[in-house]
Scaffold this motif. Sequence first.
Motif, mmCIF file in Angstrom:
data_model
loop_
_atom_site.group_PDB
_atom_site.id
_atom_site.type_symbol
_atom_site.label_atom_id
_atom_site.label_comp_id
_atom_site.label_asym_id
_atom_site.label_seq_id
_atom_site.Cartn_x
_atom_site.Cartn_y
_atom_site.Cartn_z
ATOM 1 N N ALA A 221 -9.160 69.341 78.978
ATOM 2 C CA ALA A 221 -8.260 68.010 78.979
ATOM 3 C C ALA A 221 -9.069 66.685 78.493
ATOM 4 N N VAL A 222 -10.308 66.586 78.384
ATOM 5 C CA VAL A 222 -11.205 65.599 78.228
ATOM 6 C C VAL A 222 -12.352 65.527 77.430
ATOM 7 N N ASP A 223 -12.422 64.683 76.515
ATOM 8 C CA ASP A 223 -13.857 64.803 75.817
ATOM 9 C C ASP A 223 -15.137 64.439 76.346
ATOM 10 N N PHE A 224 -15.399 65.381 77.304
ATOM 11 C CA PHE A 224 -16.597 65.030 78.121
ATOM 12 C C PHE A 224 -17.722 66.448 77.920
ATOM 13 N N ALA A 225 -18.915 66.108 77.897
ATOM 14 C CA ALA A 225 -19.822 67.335 77.922
ATOM 15 C C ALA A 225 -19.827 68.007 79.011
ATOM 16 N N THR B 38 -15.652 66.319 92.405
ATOM 17 C CA THR B 38 -15.971 66.354 90.816
ATOM 18 C C THR B 38 -16.300 64.994 90.399
ATOM 19 N N GLU B 39 -17.210 65.075 89.544
ATOM 20 C CA GLU B 39 -18.187 64.002 89.059
ATOM 21 C C GLU B 39 -17.479 63.803 87.389
ATOM 22 N N ASN B 40 -16.729 62.485 87.404
ATOM 23 C CA ASN B 40 -16.305 62.492 86.197
ATOM 24 C C ASN B 40 -16.761 61.313 85.273
ATOM 25 N N GLY B 41 -17.841 61.817 84.591
ATOM 26 C CA GLY B 41 -18.479 60.801 83.591
ATOM 27 C C GLY B 41 -19.620 60.238 84.142
ATOM 28 N N PHE B 42 -20.527 59.522 83.473
ATOM 29 C CA PHE B 42 -21.579 58.610 83.879
ATOM 30 C C PHE B 42 -21.245 57.217 83.539
ATOM 31 N N ILE B 43 -21.062 56.344 84.820
ATOM 32 C CA ILE B 43 -20.505 55.040 84.492
ATOM 33 C C ILE B 43 -21.728 54.219 83.683
ATOM 34 N N ASP B 44 -23.139 54.795 83.967
ATOM 35 C CA ASP B 44 -24.029 53.820 83.130
ATOM 36 C C ASP B 44 -24.603 54.542 82.024
ATOM 37 N N ALA C 130 -23.118 54.591 77.980
ATOM 38 C CA ALA C 130 -21.996 53.536 77.206
ATOM 39 C C ALA C 130 -21.109 54.314 76.944
ATOM 40 N N ASN C 131 -21.283 55.655 76.127
ATOM 41 C CA ASN C 131 -20.093 56.520 75.526
ATOM 42 C C ASN C 131 -19.087 56.824 76.558
ATOM 43 N N ASP C 132 -19.850 57.319 77.918
ATOM 44 C CA ASP C 132 -18.735 57.802 79.050
ATOM 45 C C ASP C 132 -18.033 56.605 79.499
ATOM 46 N N ALA C 133 -18.527 55.394 79.524
ATOM 47 C CA ALA C 133 -17.935 54.108 80.161
ATOM 48 C C ALA C 133 -16.895 53.868 79.206
ATOM 49 N N ALA C 134 -17.280 53.831 77.901
ATOM 50 C CA ALA C 134 -16.185 53.210 76.903
ATOM 51 C C ALA C 134 -14.856 54.297 77.138
ATOM 52 N N LYS C 135 -15.024 55.393 77.532
ATOM 53 C CA LYS C 135 -13.896 56.396 77.723
ATOM 54 C C LYS C 135 -13.265 56.043 78.962
ATOM 55 N N ALA D 91 -5.695 55.982 78.905
ATOM 56 C CA ALA D 91 -5.306 57.197 78.255
ATOM 57 C C ALA D 91 -6.333 58.120 78.525
ATOM 58 N N PHE D 92 -7.460 57.670 78.726
ATOM 59 C CA PHE D 92 -8.417 58.655 78.977
ATOM 60 C C PHE D 92 -8.354 59.036 80.578
ATOM 61 N N ILE D 93 -8.304 58.147 81.358
ATOM 62 C CA ILE D 93 -8.035 58.197 82.790
ATOM 63 C C ILE D 93 -6.766 59.168 83.202
ATOM 64 N N GLU D 94 -5.814 59.079 82.323
ATOM 65 C CA GLU D 94 -4.691 59.877 82.420
ATOM 66 C C GLU D 94 -4.976 61.168 81.930
ATOM 67 N N GLY D 95 -5.854 61.474 81.192
ATOM 68 C CA GLY D 95 -6.409 62.923 80.727
ATOM 69 C C GLY D 95 -7.017 63.603 81.599
ATOM 70 N N ILE D 96 -8.182 62.585 82.563
ATOM 71 C CA ILE D 96 -8.787 63.417 83.392
ATOM 72 C C ILE D 96 -8.040 63.794 84.915
ATOM 73 N N ALA D 97 -6.944 62.847 84.801
ATOM 74 C CA ALA D 97 -5.866 63.206 86.280
ATOM 75 C C ALA D 97 -5.202 64.407 85.697
ATOM 76 N N ARG D 98 -4.799 64.561 84.377
ATOM 77 C CA ARG D 98 -4.047 65.648 84.016
ATOM 78 C C ARG D 98 -4.686 67.122 84.003
ATOM 79 N N GLY D 99 -5.956 66.829 83.614
ATOM 80 C CA GLY D 99 -6.815 68.004 83.928
ATOM 81 C C GLY D 99 -7.082 68.585 85.192
ATOM 82 N N HIS D 100 -7.186 67.698 86.162
ATOM 83 C CA HIS D 100 -7.126 67.947 87.855
ATOM 84 C C HIS D 100 -5.925 68.683 88.000
#
Length: 251
Positions: free
Chosen positions: A114-118, A140-146, A148-153, A158-167
């Motif tokens: 659902a999301v564009d995360f490594a 679940t650990e959903n990206g790294f806040i520190d 820059a690319n993860d934080a921008a997402k 819309a990205f938060i919605e994608g994370i929620a939809r994936g769960h």
Amino acid sequence: MVKIFIDPGHGGSDPGAVGNGLQEKDLTLQIAIRIRDILGSEYENVELNMSRTGDTALSLSSRTNAANAWGADFLLSIHINAGGGTGYEDFIYPNVGAPTATYQNIIHEEVIKAVDFADRGKKQANFHMLRESAMPALLTENGFIDHANDAAKLAQPAFIEGIARGHVNGLARAFGLKKKQINLFRVQIGAFRDKGNADSLAAQARSAGFDSFVLAENGLYKVQAGAFSDRKNAEQLVQHLTAAGFEAIIL
């Protein structure tokens, strides 16, 4: 009835990880509330509870005690990572086996889709939320806040919605949840036998500011501009489309 307890990590005086203008406690709450709302509105036979629904500081013990006392079938703890990495990972208690490991496999797969995360993999850890829960639990650990690319997402709704939809997709698969039967009023602006004509009209509508897509149905390519459970919302969209020069109907 499946009872799912959702735990947004941190809160109140405990912001969790902080970076790039974001706080973990805010992001975890946003994700958790969307998971709760989507499951509650779209799926049958699921009961939902949360450790917090506002910016409240809670001890780890109070969170697991609440889930245990409620008799949850599953505990989902939502977090955002920090520490110089990037991507998504999740954790279960070490050597716990099935069904927890099975749930982890399914939810992990759906979130990654659902999301564009490594993909940092499925892991195990002796975390309190996993150790002290009386039911299967996943953190679940959903990206790294520190990062820059993860934080921008993570800053994008819309990205938060994608994370929620994936769960949600993972929980629905894991517990065999069935979707509710919802009557929708679809707004259509065209129907063609030639897909190229449908694609052209959909692109024209998008350029005019309307979300639209092509749906193949009954031998036709139909251009849909919206779908609503409330007919009044569909009628409002028809008015806007008509004013913009499109021929719109409600199905």
